[in-house]
Design a protein around this motif. Structure first.
Motif, PDB file in Angstrom:
ATOM      1  N   LEU A  63      57.283  89.688  14.416  1.00 44.66           N
ATOM      2  CA  LEU A  63      56.482  90.165  13.491  1.00 44.66           C
ATOM      3  C   LEU A  63      56.314  89.709  12.351  1.00 44.66           C
ATOM      4  O   LEU A  63      55.293  89.568  11.627  1.00 44.66           O
ATOM      5  N   THR A  64      57.671  89.472  11.722  1.00 45.27           N
ATOM      6  CA  THR A  64      57.906  89.062  10.267  1.00 45.27           C
ATOM      7  C   THR A  64      57.444  87.522  10.190  1.00 45.27           C
ATOM      8  O   THR A  64      56.667  87.270   9.190  1.00 45.27           O
ATOM      9  N   HIS A  65      57.817  86.915  11.301  1.00 43.35           N
ATOM     10  CA  HIS A  65      57.275  85.362  11.291  1.00 43.35           C
ATOM     11  C   HIS A  65      55.757  85.548  11.153  1.00 43.35           C
ATOM     12  O   HIS A  65      55.084  84.567  10.226  1.00 43.35           O
ATOM     13  N   ASP A  66      54.904  86.327  11.955  1.00 43.85           N
ATOM     14  CA  ASP A  66      53.552  86.402  11.989  1.00 43.85           C
ATOM     15  C   ASP A  66      52.770  86.634  10.707  1.00 43.85           C
ATOM     16  O   ASP A  66      51.976  86.086  10.205  1.00 43.85           O
ATOM     17  N   CYS A  67      53.467  87.784   9.970  1.00 43.69           N
ATOM     18  CA  CYS A  67      53.089  88.201   8.740  1.00 43.69           C
ATOM     19  C   CYS A  67      53.170  87.107   7.820  1.00 43.69           C
ATOM     20  O   CYS A  67      52.352  86.830   7.003  1.00 43.69           O
ATOM     21  N   THR A  68      54.328  86.357   7.725  1.00 42.89           N
ATOM     22  CA  THR A  68      54.442  85.437   6.571  1.00 42.89           C
ATOM     23  C   THR A  68      53.589  83.926   6.991  1.00 42.89           C
ATOM     24  O   THR A  68      53.004  83.696   6.074  1.00 42.89           O
ATOM     25  N   ALA A  69      53.418  83.637   8.104  1.00 38.27           N
ATOM     26  CA  ALA A  69      52.333  82.885   8.673  1.00 38.27           C
ATOM     27  C   ALA A  69      50.826  83.239   8.109  1.00 38.27           C
ATOM     28  O   ALA A  69      50.285  82.406   7.610  1.00 38.27           O
ATOM     29  N   ALA A  70      50.424  84.555   8.153  1.00 35.43           N
ATOM     30  CA  ALA A  70      49.100  84.917   7.821  1.00 35.43           C
ATOM     31  C   ALA A  70      49.118  84.944   6.372  1.00 35.43           C
ATOM     32  O   ALA A  70      48.090  84.403   5.917  1.00 35.43           O
ATOM     33  N   LEU A  71      50.247  85.179   5.460  1.00 31.51           N
ATOM     34  CA  LEU A  71      49.908  85.189   3.981  1.00 31.51           C
ATOM     35  C   LEU A  71      49.959  83.862   3.573  1.00 31.51           C
ATOM     36  O   LEU A  71      49.200  83.482   2.736  1.00 31.51           O
ATOM     37  N   GLN A  72      50.681  83.048   4.301  1.00 34.35           N
ATOM     38  CA  GLN A  72      50.694  81.649   3.660  1.00 34.35           C
ATOM     39  C   GLN A  72      49.213  81.052   4.056  1.00 34.35           C
ATOM     40  O   GLN A  72      48.650  80.254   3.014  1.00 34.35           O
ATOM     41  N   GLY A  73      48.733  81.190   5.086  1.00 38.19           N
ATOM     42  CA  GLY A  73      47.416  80.836   5.448  1.00 38.19           C
ATOM     43  C   GLY A  73      46.257  81.255   4.429  1.00 38.19           C
ATOM     44  O   GLY A  73      45.413  80.268   4.205  1.00 38.19           O
ATOM     45  N   VAL A  74      46.500  82.294   4.020  1.00 41.18           N
ATOM     46  CA  VAL A  74      45.345  82.818   3.136  1.00 41.18           C
ATOM     47  C   VAL A  74      45.567  82.595   1.570  1.00 41.18           C
ATOM     48  O   VAL A  74      44.704  83.184   0.929  1.00 41.18           O
ATOM     49  N   GLY A  75      46.816  81.978   1.216  1.00 44.21           N
ATOM     50  CA  GLY A  75      47.077  81.475  -0.074  1.00 44.21           C
ATOM     51  C   GLY A  75      47.843  82.589  -0.770  1.00 44.21           C
ATOM     52  O   GLY A  75      47.963  82.471  -2.069  1.00 44.21           O
ATOM     53  N   LEU A  76      48.464  83.415  -0.126  1.00 41.41           N
ATOM     54  CA  LEU A  76      49.628  84.552  -0.928  1.00 41.41           C
ATOM     55  C   LEU A  76      50.966  83.963  -0.872  1.00 41.41           C
ATOM     56  O   LEU A  76      51.217  83.246   0.149  1.00 41.41           O
ATOM     57  N   ASP A  77      51.530  84.561  -1.924  1.00 39.15           N
ATOM     58  CA  ASP A  77      53.195  84.030  -1.747  1.00 39.15           C
ATOM     59  C   ASP A  77      53.622  85.044  -0.787  1.00 39.15           C
ATOM     60  O   ASP A  77      53.933  86.324  -1.457  1.00 39.15           O
ATOM     61  N   PRO A  78      54.171  84.734   0.066  1.00 40.59           N
ATOM     62  CA  PRO A  78      54.893  85.802   0.838  1.00 40.59           C
ATOM     63  C   PRO A  78      56.255  86.177   0.583  1.00 40.59           C
ATOM     64  O   PRO A  78      56.977  87.420   1.167  1.00 40.59           O
ATOM     65  N   TYR A  79      56.851  85.896  -0.567  1.00 36.09           N
ATOM     66  CA  TYR A  79      58.143  86.203  -1.099  1.00 36.09           C
ATOM     67  C   TYR A  79      58.025  87.148  -2.230  1.00 36.09           C
ATOM     68  O   TYR A  79      59.223  87.668  -2.665  1.00 36.09           O
ATOM     69  N   VAL A  80      56.776  87.670  -2.594  1.00 33.98           N
ATOM     70  CA  VAL A  80      56.586  88.522  -3.778  1.00 33.98           C
ATOM     71  C   VAL A  80      55.728  89.682  -3.328  1.00 33.98           C
ATOM     72  O   VAL A  80      54.731  89.718  -2.919  1.00 33.98           O
ATOM     73  N   GLY A  81      56.685  90.728  -3.132  1.00 32.08           N
ATOM     74  CA  GLY A  81      56.031  91.951  -2.664  1.00 32.08           C
ATOM     75  C   GLY A  81      55.656  93.144  -3.595  1.00 32.08           C
ATOM     76  O   GLY A  81      56.156  92.950  -4.804  1.00 32.08           O
ATOM     77  N   PHE A  82      55.111  94.087  -2.983  1.00 30.20           N
ATOM     78  CA  PHE A  82      54.639  95.185  -3.836  1.00 30.20           C
ATOM     79  C   PHE A  82      55.569  96.485  -3.725  1.00 30.20           C
ATOM     80  O   PHE A  82      55.853  97.228  -4.498  1.00 30.20           O
ATOM     81  N   MET A  83      56.151  96.728  -2.539  1.00 29.73           N
ATOM     82  CA  MET A  83      57.109  97.705  -2.114  1.00 29.73           C
ATOM     83  C   MET A  83      58.580  97.078  -2.143  1.00 29.73           C
ATOM     84  O   MET A  83      59.517  97.621  -2.682  1.00 29.73           O
ATOM     85  N   HIS A  84      58.950  95.975  -1.333  1.00 31.46           N
ATOM     86  CA  HIS A  84      59.954  95.441  -1.179  1.00 31.46           C
ATOM     87  C   HIS A  84      60.349  94.748  -2.236  1.00 31.46           C
ATOM     88  O   HIS A  84      59.518  93.746  -2.865  1.00 31.46           O
ATOM     89  N   THR A  85      61.236  94.613  -3.079  1.00 38.00           N
ATOM     90  CA  THR A  85      61.761  94.172  -4.242  1.00 38.00           C
ATOM     91  C   THR A  85      62.121  92.603  -3.765  1.00 38.00           C
ATOM     92  O   THR A  85      62.425  92.279  -2.776  1.00 38.00           O
ATOM     93  N   ASP A  86      61.902  91.762  -4.979  1.00 36.40           N
ATOM     94  CA  ASP A  86      62.417  90.408  -4.842  1.00 36.40           C
ATOM     95  C   ASP A  86      63.897  90.102  -4.335  1.00 36.40           C
ATOM     96  O   ASP A  86      64.429  90.697  -5.269  1.00 36.40           O
ATOM     97  N   ARG A  87      63.939  89.294  -3.611  1.00 37.95           N
ATOM     98  CA  ARG A  87      65.547  88.941  -3.282  1.00 37.95           C
ATOM     99  C   ARG A  87      65.296  87.473  -2.806  1.00 37.95           C
ATOM    100  O   ARG A  87      64.561  87.000  -2.068  1.00 37.95           O
ATOM    101  N   PRO A  88      66.233  86.657  -2.965  1.00 33.43           N
ATOM    102  CA  PRO A  88      66.170  85.202  -2.555  1.00 33.43           C
ATOM    103  C   PRO A  88      66.345  84.947  -1.186  1.00 33.43           C
ATOM    104  O   PRO A  88      67.140  85.731  -0.376  1.00 33.43           O
ATOM    105  N   GLY A  89      65.228  84.297  -0.684  1.00 32.78           N
ATOM    106  CA  GLY A  89      65.076  84.284   0.760  1.00 32.78           C
ATOM    107  C   GLY A  89      64.524  85.198   1.556  1.00 32.78           C
ATOM    108  O   GLY A  89      64.258  84.982   2.617  1.00 32.78           O
ATOM    109  N   ARG A  90      64.127  86.382   0.858  1.00 32.22           N
ATOM    110  CA  ARG A  90      63.360  87.380   1.488  1.00 32.22           C
ATOM    111  C   ARG A  90      61.823  87.503   1.321  1.00 32.22           C
ATOM    112  O   ARG A  90      61.355  87.332   0.298  1.00 32.22           O
TER     113      ARG A  90
END
Length: 343
Positions: A213-240
């Motif tokens: 499910l994480t892979h599907d959500c990452t692909a969805a965000l990449q396709g619509v132009g958002l950065d999947p690495y910058v979240g609003f609840m989960h904090t930034d962490r290299p590679g996450r």
């Protein structure tokens, strides 16, 4: 082929996209399936291995229609952006909101409200459909606690408080999770959520499905132009992929948990599909992973009526639709992000 939220979804894996008179033409061999004016859409998400003509890609760039390519199974390949590249402005807005807790909190709340709402209805569905086979009293008790948590989250004033409420809600949900297993309970018991490593078969299955499910959500965000690495609840962490983890919160109960339980309750997955290591960690073996992957792709073809859009669609499109709704929220087209709230 589906057209939703000014986005053209091309889902037929043999389809080829070409250009004719400023229209995107969808065809299989010599058979024309549809012609859609480029000026009437904002983007195209193509899940076909045959791709698109260079002429169409050039015209999409000229008309600022984002064209994103995926494998038929949803693996993200690349995107074609126009010269104006509105994604630059979109991502800058994403970064600004992520850096401002007052602005990111309402979006984070929506993700978690959707998650807790869906957790509660997973319990309610089991109580309703299998009342003679489950501990109805315990499920009802945990469902009531989740209902109370929804009210508390409405008054949450900061991200840390929201994380605390989400953690308590998840604990209450998983206290009833063992009751949702209807067969082979000696082999697929559940005492508590364990990760890194999973310590029993059900936790191993959940962890693997959450990864899908994480892979599907990452692909969805990449396709619509958002950065999947910058979240609003989960904090930034290299590679996450923090934003993908945010987005999948509301989808875990209905897409991942129910799917994992159905594999067990229908006998699709078996104890022989797992292996236990010397340190007590349990993982799916190669055969088990193939069984789950095959069933996952089949599950994504099943349809639901989206509660916000009131449109029928495959479950596999849900992460992409939610990503598009998030884009509209960030651009100010929607007053608030509408999470998937399933019953």
């Amino acid at each position: 082929m589906r057209r939703l939220l000014n986005t053209l979804f091309v889902l037929t894996e043999e389809a080829y996209l070409s250009l004719k008179n400023e229209n995107v033409v969808v065809q299989i061999g010599d058979k024309k399936l549809a012609a859609v004016p480029l000026r009437s859409i904002e983007q195209i998400l193509c899940f076909s291995y045959k791709g698109a003509s260079p002429a169409l890609m050039g015209k999409c760039a000229e008309f600022d229609v984002n064209l994103s390519f995926y494998s038929p199974n949803g693996r993200y390949y690349c995107s074609i952006f126009g010269e104006k590249n509105r994604n630059v402005l979109l991502r800058r807005e994403q970064f600004r909101i992520a850096d401002n807790e007052a602005q990111s909190l309402p979006i984070a709340k929506s993700f978690i409200l959707g998650k807790v709402f869906n957790c509660r209805w997973v319990l309610e569905r089991t109580k309703r459909d299998h009342a003679l086979r489950v501990n109805v009293e315990r499920i009802a008790q945990q469902s009531a606690l989740l209902h109370s948590a929804l009210a508390e989250m409405g008054g949450c004033s900061n991200i840390d408080e929201l994380r605390g409420l989400e953690g308590n809600a998840a604990k209450n949900y998983f206290l009833a999770f063992d009751d949702l297993v209807l067969r082979s309970k000696d082999d697929f018991y559940f005492e508590a959520r364990s990760r890194r490593p999973p310590l029993d078969r059900l936790n191993a299955l959940l962890s693997f499905v959450y990864t899908l499910l994480t892979h599907d959500c990452t692909a969805a965000l990449q396709g619509v132009g958002l950065d999947p690495y910058v979240g609003f609840m989960h904090t930034d962490r290299p590679g996450r992929v923090s934003l993908a983890l945010d987005l999948m919160e509301e989808l875990r109960p209905v897409l991942a948990d129910r799917f994992a339980l159905s594999l067990i309750n229908t006998g699709v997955i078996k104890p022989v599909d797992f292996e236990e290591q010397e340190n007590g960690a349990v993982f799916l073996n190669e055969k088990g992973r193939k069984v789950v992957l095959s069933a996952w792709q089949k599950r994504k073809t099943e349809e639901l009526t989206h509660p916000f859009l009131k449109e029928k669609m495959p479950w596999g499109l849900v992460p992409y639709i939610q990503a598009l709704l998030l884009v509209r929220t960030l651009r100010g087209d929607l007053d608030a992000y509408p999470p998937l709230m399933w019953k």
